[in-house]
Design an enzyme around this catalytic site. Structure first.
Site, PDB file in Angstrom:
ATOM      1  N   ASP A   1       9.952  18.966  31.071  1.00  0.00           N
ATOM      2  CA  ASP A   1      10.708  18.354  30.119  1.00  0.00           C
ATOM      3  C   ASP A   1      10.110  17.661  29.058  1.00  0.00           C
ATOM      4  O   ASP A   1      10.488  17.601  28.018  1.00  0.00           O
ATOM      5  CB  ASP A   1      12.054  17.589  30.617  1.00  0.00           C
ATOM      6  CG  ASP A   1      13.012  18.511  31.246  1.00  0.00           C
ATOM      7  OD1 ASP A   1      13.275  19.563  31.148  1.00  0.00           O
ATOM      8  OD2 ASP A   1      13.844  17.817  32.242  1.00  0.00           O
TER       9      ASP A   1
ATOM     10  N   LYS B   1      17.226  17.877  40.809  1.00  0.00           N
ATOM     11  CA  LYS B   1      15.716  17.667  40.420  1.00  0.00           C
ATOM     12  C   LYS B   1      15.278  16.506  41.188  1.00  0.00           C
ATOM     13  O   LYS B   1      14.162  16.526  41.309  1.00  0.00           O
ATOM     14  CB  LYS B   1      15.956  17.240  38.807  1.00  0.00           C
ATOM     15  CG  LYS B   1      16.370  18.454  37.990  1.00  0.00           C
ATOM     16  CD  LYS B   1      15.963  17.798  36.459  1.00  0.00           C
ATOM     17  CE  LYS B   1      16.401  19.015  35.287  1.00  0.00           C
ATOM     18  NZ  LYS B   1      16.372  18.601  33.897  1.00  0.00           N
TER      19      LYS B   1
END
Length: 287
Positions: A105, A68
């Site tokens: 997220d 990420k």
């Protein structure tokens, strides 16, 4: 007729990912001729993998551990949300062929709060009236959730972490609304908290334990845990024993997938009971 669109999830390891189940379910439900696959790529090969996405025929995909932060550095364009979180979990190619990095997220967590607690949870938890939300942990997930809560309108946010420097790094997101606590201070502050969120690994099958005892929380408070294996964590069980409302970790996984699917396949999917049942069955089947 256009070619079927291809998307992916990339990580290392990747066999555990449930993203293909989620996106495969939506592709089937909407009758779309696309595909979504797992791809295992080690850190040393990740830059070349990203550089070859268009040539490989992909329209985008998801990024998971450990890539990420690398994706954040390597994309051509980052959304403002990804900039604030400092990590990318969703990739797409724009019309000019540039690689765009987003992070879903934050919105996934908040969408699950809305779906579970009702859209008025800021009021019903007492947060709108001044009760803070408290995050346990200060890692990447905590940062994304902090951004989501701030954007949703939470006026006060507390971060408790064993390492003070990491908590202070999160506080820099909004020093006026975010405060930090030492871990030892948490029990004495819970009576004023409207939303308790566990972002640590405590409660996972491999790390059993209670990150905090929810007993002192006020009766209107809610408790969320981002752990979803097991789905019923010790923290959630303890909160339910006090008749507190609870928010499990699975919904964040499901809701964060919605924006990517919409971007790649042109249809905005719904998080339905059927999808949830599919993933729960997979969790149970892997035990």
């Amino acid at each position: 007729m256009t070619s079927p669109r291809k998307a992916f999830v990339v990580g290392h390891p990747i066999a555990h990912s449930r993203s293909p189940l989620i996106h495969g379910h939506w592709l089937s439900a909407h009758g779309l001729p696309g595909s979504y696959e797992r791809i295992d790529v080690g850190p040393e090969a990740f830059p070349a993998f990203l550089a070859g996405l268009r040539e490989a025929g992909f329209v985008g995909g998801n990024v998971t551990i450990p890539h990420k932060e690398a994706a954040y550095r390597l994309v051509d364009i980052r959304t403002p949300r990804a900039e604030r979180i400092g990590a990318v979990n969703t990739l797409s190619l724009d019309e000019a062929g540039r690689l765009v990095g987003d992070n879903t997220d934050a919105t996934g967590f908040v969408a699950h709060l809305d779906a579970t607690l009702g859209a008025d949870w800021l009021d019903t938890t007492g947060i709108a009236a001044g009760r803070p939300a408290l995050l346990l942990g200060a890692g990447g997930a905590a940062r994304a959730i902090a951004v989501g809560l701030l954007d949703r309108g939470v006026p006060r946010l507390l971060i408790a972490n064993r390492t003070a420097a990491r908590a202070e790094a999160l506080r820099a997101l909004d020093p006026h609304r975010i405060g930090t606590l030492a871990a030892a201070e948490v029990p004495g502050r819970l009576a004023e908290v409207g939303l308790l969120v566990n972002t640590t690994s405590l409660g996972m099958a491999a790390a059993p334990g209670l990150p905090a005892d929810p007993a002192p929380l006020p009766p209107e408070a809610a408790v969320a845990d981002i752990v979803y294996v097991p789905l019923d964590t010790p923290l959630l069980a303890a909160a339910r024993a006090r008749d507190l409302r609870t928010v499990d970790g699975l919904g964040m996984l499901l809701h964060q997938a919605v924006p990517g699917f919409a971007r790649w396949f042109g249809v905005t999917p719904q998080v339905t009971p059927a999808l949830r049942a599919l993933i729960v069955a997979d969790i149970e089947g892997r035990r």
